[in-house]
Design an enzyme around this catalytic site. Structure first.
Site, PDB file in Angstrom:
ATOM      1  N   LYS A   9       3.687   8.334   8.716  1.00  0.00           N
ATOM      2  CA  LYS A   9       4.945   8.348   8.405  1.00  0.00           C
ATOM      3  C   LYS A   9       5.542   7.251   9.013  1.00  0.00           C
ATOM      4  O   LYS A   9       5.707   7.164  10.207  1.00  0.00           O
ATOM      5  CB  LYS A   9       5.426   9.770   8.713  1.00  0.00           C
ATOM      6  CG  LYS A   9       7.040   9.940   8.609  1.00  0.00           C
ATOM      7  CD  LYS A   9       7.462  11.233   8.884  1.00  0.00           C
ATOM      8  CE  LYS A   9       7.620  11.857   9.961  1.00  0.00           C
ATOM      9  NZ  LYS A   9       8.564  13.135  10.054  1.00  0.00           N
ATOM     10  N   SER A  25       6.661  -0.561  -7.356  1.00  0.00           N
ATOM     11  CA  SER A  25       6.381  -0.320  -6.061  1.00  0.00           C
ATOM     12  C   SER A  25       7.402  -0.214  -4.687  1.00  0.00           C
ATOM     13  O   SER A  25       8.644  -0.524  -4.972  1.00  0.00           O
ATOM     14  CB  SER A  25       5.161  -1.177  -5.496  1.00  0.00           C
ATOM     15  OG  SER A  25       5.714  -2.611  -5.268  1.00  0.00           O
ATOM     16  N   TYR A  58       3.617   3.154  -4.616  1.00  0.00           N
ATOM     17  CA  TYR A  58       2.386   2.683  -3.970  1.00  0.00           C
ATOM     18  C   TYR A  58       3.107   1.476  -3.241  1.00  0.00           C
ATOM     19  O   TYR A  58       4.102   0.920  -3.402  1.00  0.00           O
ATOM     20  CB  TYR A  58       1.457   1.929  -4.987  1.00  0.00           C
ATOM     21  CG  TYR A  58       1.616   1.078  -5.745  1.00  0.00           C
ATOM     22  CD1 TYR A  58       1.546  -0.367  -5.531  1.00  0.00           C
ATOM     23  CD2 TYR A  58       2.315   1.208  -7.088  1.00  0.00           C
ATOM     24  CE1 TYR A  58       1.682  -1.338  -6.299  1.00  0.00           C
ATOM     25  CE2 TYR A  58       2.494   0.214  -7.785  1.00  0.00           C
ATOM     26  CZ  TYR A  58       2.475  -0.977  -7.599  1.00  0.00           C
ATOM     27  OH  TYR A  58       2.668  -1.908  -8.357  1.00  0.00           O
TER      28      TYR A  58
END
Length: 115
Positions: A9, A25, A58
Site C-alpha cells: 500500500k 494504467s 495496472y
C-alpha cells in the site's frame, strides 16, 4: 484454501498528472513501487480520497525520484491533479501463510517522496 490479503500500500499520495490520451494504467515513481514491492504491470486498486472513486488498473514505472503519480487513459477521468489517492495491491496466499505475512506500506511525504 487461498485467501486474498493486502500485500502492498502506498498511502495518501497526490496525483501529479492525469493523461486522458494514453493507453491506460497508472504511472508511479519507481522508488514508491520498489518500497512496497509492486512490480510493473501488477494489478492495483486506486482509491480517491477526494471524490470516493475507486478503480482497478495496472502499474507502470515512472521516473525514479520524480514523485509522479499519473492516472492514464480512462482512469484520468477518476481524479484531478492534486487529489489524494491510496494505491493498493493484493496477493493470494494460504491461511497458514497469512498468519505471519506482513504487508509493505509507505506513507509518502511532500512531493510523494518516501520519508
Amino acid at each position: 484454501m487461498q485467501i486474498t490479503l493486502m500485500k502492498s500500500k502506498i498511502h495518501r499520495v497526490k496525483v501529479t498528472q492525469a493523461e486522458l490520451n494514453y493507453v491506460g494504467s497508472i504511472t508511479i515513481d519507481e522508488d514508491l513501487l520498489d518500497a512496497v514491492g509492486i512490480i510493473e504491470n501488477e494489478q492495483v486498486h486506486v482509491v480517491n480520497n477526494n471524490n470516493g472513486e475507486r478503480l482497478v488498473t495496472y502499474a507502470i514505472k515512472g521516473e525514479r525520484g520524480s514523485g509522479i503519480v499519473c492516472l492514464n487513459g480512462a482512469a484520468a477521468r477518476k481524479a484531478q491533479v492534486g487529489d489524494v489517492v491510496i494505491i493498493i495491491a493484493y496477493g493470494s496466499m494460504s491461511e497458514e501463510e497469512s498468519k505471519t505475512f506482513k504487508p509493505r506500506v509507505v506513507f509518502p511525504g511532500e512531493g510523494n517522496m518516501i520519508v
